[in-house]
Scaffold this active site. Structure first.
Site, PDB file in Angstrom:
ATOM      1  N   ASP A  66       0.836  -1.212   0.000  1.00  0.00           N
ATOM      2  CA  ASP A  66       0.000   0.000   0.000  1.00  0.00           C
ATOM      3  C   ASP A  66       0.871   1.263   0.000  1.00  0.00           C
ATOM      4  OD1 ASP A  66      -1.887   1.981   0.487  1.00  0.00           O
ATOM      5  OD2 ASP A  66      -2.392   1.295   2.506  1.00  0.00           O
TER       6      ASP A  66
ATOM      7  N   HIS B 160      -4.401   4.330   6.466  1.00  0.00           N
ATOM      8  CA  HIS B 160      -3.254   3.881   5.667  1.00  0.00           C
ATOM      9  C   HIS B 160      -1.939   4.207   6.370  1.00  0.00           C
ATOM     10  CE1 HIS B 160      -5.709   3.014   2.073  1.00  0.00           C
ATOM     11  NE2 HIS B 160      -6.435   4.034   2.493  1.00  0.00           N
TER      12      HIS B 160
END
Length: 559
Positions: A196, A369
């Site tokens: 990610d 995130h």
């Protein structure tokens, strides 16, 4: 694309160079595996488009080889394309309990549940999905419960797909990332990591979700009026913290907005939300409670035009209207491109007397995130030979590549790629081996892929300069124009104030048509071409605008 049967191919069909539309394909021999199948929301110039999904032409070509689609969590950018593609692929879908629960709710809307073969997995489960692919999973912390990363064992080497993650040391549900499993993987050896990249440009660590909980509790403790809390429908942990604060401070809760009502219902039924008995009230009961005893949870944190909060902000919601002194909490950061929509909603709320609390002035939102230091930690735990930064715009991928170099991954072992790139890995080497079909499929209403560049161009032109329709009636027997040209406009000029301009346009067009000989007059293609050229030139000379010119020719016969 030449195929080496001893190599593992990794092919992104979306999710690189963009945020959203995540879909990654692994191919070994005569077996394929798909990781996630997400959508993304349209860009500003995609007028009238509802959502954008990956182009699955490559998957359709090899559909007999696909052993399954693995879903990592229930966000739209990871599961949203399933209803549009599953009927064509007809393959099993694997996901955690909440992920499949949210997916089934989506499929119910599409009346396609019968086409869905679901297999529930857990973070501690291993699945032999085919002779070449065995799957393991690890728990991740994200802004939705039941998120997992995927470990793919195959004859070439271990692949790890982190999906969306951060390292939250104090998660709301108490379930931290399985560091031991990740470290064990790193010691054994990871060939490729798909990691990610979303927050790779942010230094440090992403704060814990519980930090937002503290702010929520403070607001509930201090507010003397009604509280309206807007967040993402899928952010179950944040909704739980709002429910906890409301219960502690003796407020009733009303949930408004179809998507968040569905999420709350599904998460509650599956045990991911703990809702005290009697705390939830129906919208038609709002008037029965004083403002200081009430909280409303709603959608619309991105200023979406049809969302509940947006309609509340312009007094168009059926049940909720802003009262002077209301506290409105927008618990989200604007997604790039939505800033103007959010600002408009905030302005409307202030105009109606509300007090709006949002980022960055108050800590009412944290990301799901990983920041730079968490990415370093993930890469140090996994120690992959090769890295593919995913889930980010190109700049995010570049930032993660730089982070990877800092922790010792050679630059030549990092792949910054676009959708459709075929990466090929063997035990000894790696290479890029051509491309496959990949791109954007636009969904407009019930139409999937039937809107392309030409239609979008026309929509843009219509939105900018409008349309002019020129109607003619031609009698082939008389070989003459018997009516028209009549001019109809929409979105171009205000007709009542431009009658003189339209009359001059008619005369110009008539002069142009009278120059045609009989043979040309009976050829509709020639007539339409002359009308477009003459009208386009006239209107540009007179107004400086270029409306779409649409000639309509009707035929009549004299008796």
């Amino acid at each position: 694309m030449s195929v080496n049967s001893d190599c593992l191919q990794v092919i992104p069909l979306g999710g690189v160079g963009e945020i959203g539309k995540n879909m990654f394909v692994l191919k070994y021999g005569q077996e394929m595996l798909v990781l996630d199948a997400g959508l993304k929301f349209p860009e500003e110039d995609m007028l009238g488009i509802d959502v954008v999904i990956p182009d699955i032409s490559f998957l359709l070509e090899y559909r007999s080889l696909i052993k399954g689609i693995i879903l990592t969590h229930g966000h739209e950018d990871h599961i949203g394309a399933i209803p549009y593609i599953i009927s064509e692929l007809n393959v099993p879908v694997y996901g955690t309990r909440l992920t499949l629960g949210l997916l089934r709710a989506k499929m119910d809307e599409f009346e396609q549940l019968r086409q869905l073969e679901c297999h529930e997995i857990t973070a501690d489960q291993r699945v032999k999905i085919s002779p070449s692919f065995e799957l393991d999973f690890f728990r991740t912390n994200h802004s939705i419960p039941d998120s997992v990363g995927v470990i793919i064992y195959n004859p070439v080497g271990t692949v790890v797909y982190t999906s969306d993650y951060k390292f939250d040391q104090t998660p709301v549900d108490g379930k931290i990332t399985d560091f031991y499993k990740l470290a064990k993987l790193g010691r054994k050896g990871v060939l490729v990591a798909l990691s990610d990249s979303t927050n790779s440009d942010r230094p440090g660590f992403t704060p814990s979700e519980k930090e937002v909980g503290k702010t929520i509790d403070d607001i509930f403790r201090l507010s003397q009026n009604r509280i309206i809390f807007a967040t993402f429908a899928s952010n179950i942990h944040r909704i739980q913290q709002v429910i906890d604060a409301a219960y502690l401070h003796r407020r009733k809760i009303c949930v408004v907005g179809r998507s968040i009502i569905n999420s709350v219902q599904i998460a509650s039924e599956l045990g991911y939300l703990k809702i005290p008995e009697g705390i939830i009230i129906d919208p038609d009961q709002i008037g029965q409670y004083p403002p200081q005893k009430l909280a409303v949870i709603t959608t619309g944190s991105q200023g979406e035009p049809m969302s509940a909060l947006t309609r509340i902000s312009v007094s168009e919601h059926r049940w909720v209207e802003i009262i002077e002194g209301d506290t409105v909490i927008i618990s989200a950061s604007p997604i790039p491109g939505n800033e103007k929509l959010v600002a408009r909603t905030v302005n409307n709320l202030f105009q109606r007397g509300a007090d709006v609390i949002s980022q960055p002035l108050f800590e009412v939102h944290v990301s799901g995130h990983a920041g730079e230091e968490e990415i370093k930690m993930m890469l140090n735990l996994l120690r992959p030979t090769y890295l593919i930064p995913v889930h980010g715009e190109y700049r995010h991928q570049v930032y993660q590549a730089r982070i990877a170099e800092k922790v010792g991954i050679p630059r030549n072992n990092i792949f910054l790629v676009e959708p459709g790139t075929v990466m090929e890995f063997s035990r000894e080497q790696s290479r890029i081996n051509g491309t496959v079909a990949a791109g954007k499929v636009l969904v407009d209403g019930l139409g999937i892929g039937d809107v392309g560049r030409v239609v979008l161009r026309d929509r843009r032109l219509l939105s900018e300069d409008g349309i002019v329709v020129v109607v003619l009636v031609i009698d082939p027997q008389q070989k003459a124009i018997v009516a028209g040209p009549e001019i109809i406009t929409r979105g171009f000029i205000y007709v009542r104030e431009s009658e003189h301009l339209l009359e001059r346009a008619r005369n110009t067009l008539l002069e142009c048509l009278l120059e045609l000989n009989v043979e040309q007059l009976l050829d509709w293609n020639i007539v339409k071409s002359r009308v477009r050229d003459a009208a386009g030139t006239f209107f540009y000379d007179q107004t400086g605008r270029r409306p779409i010119i649409l000639p309509v020719i009707m035929e009549t016969s004299s008796k």
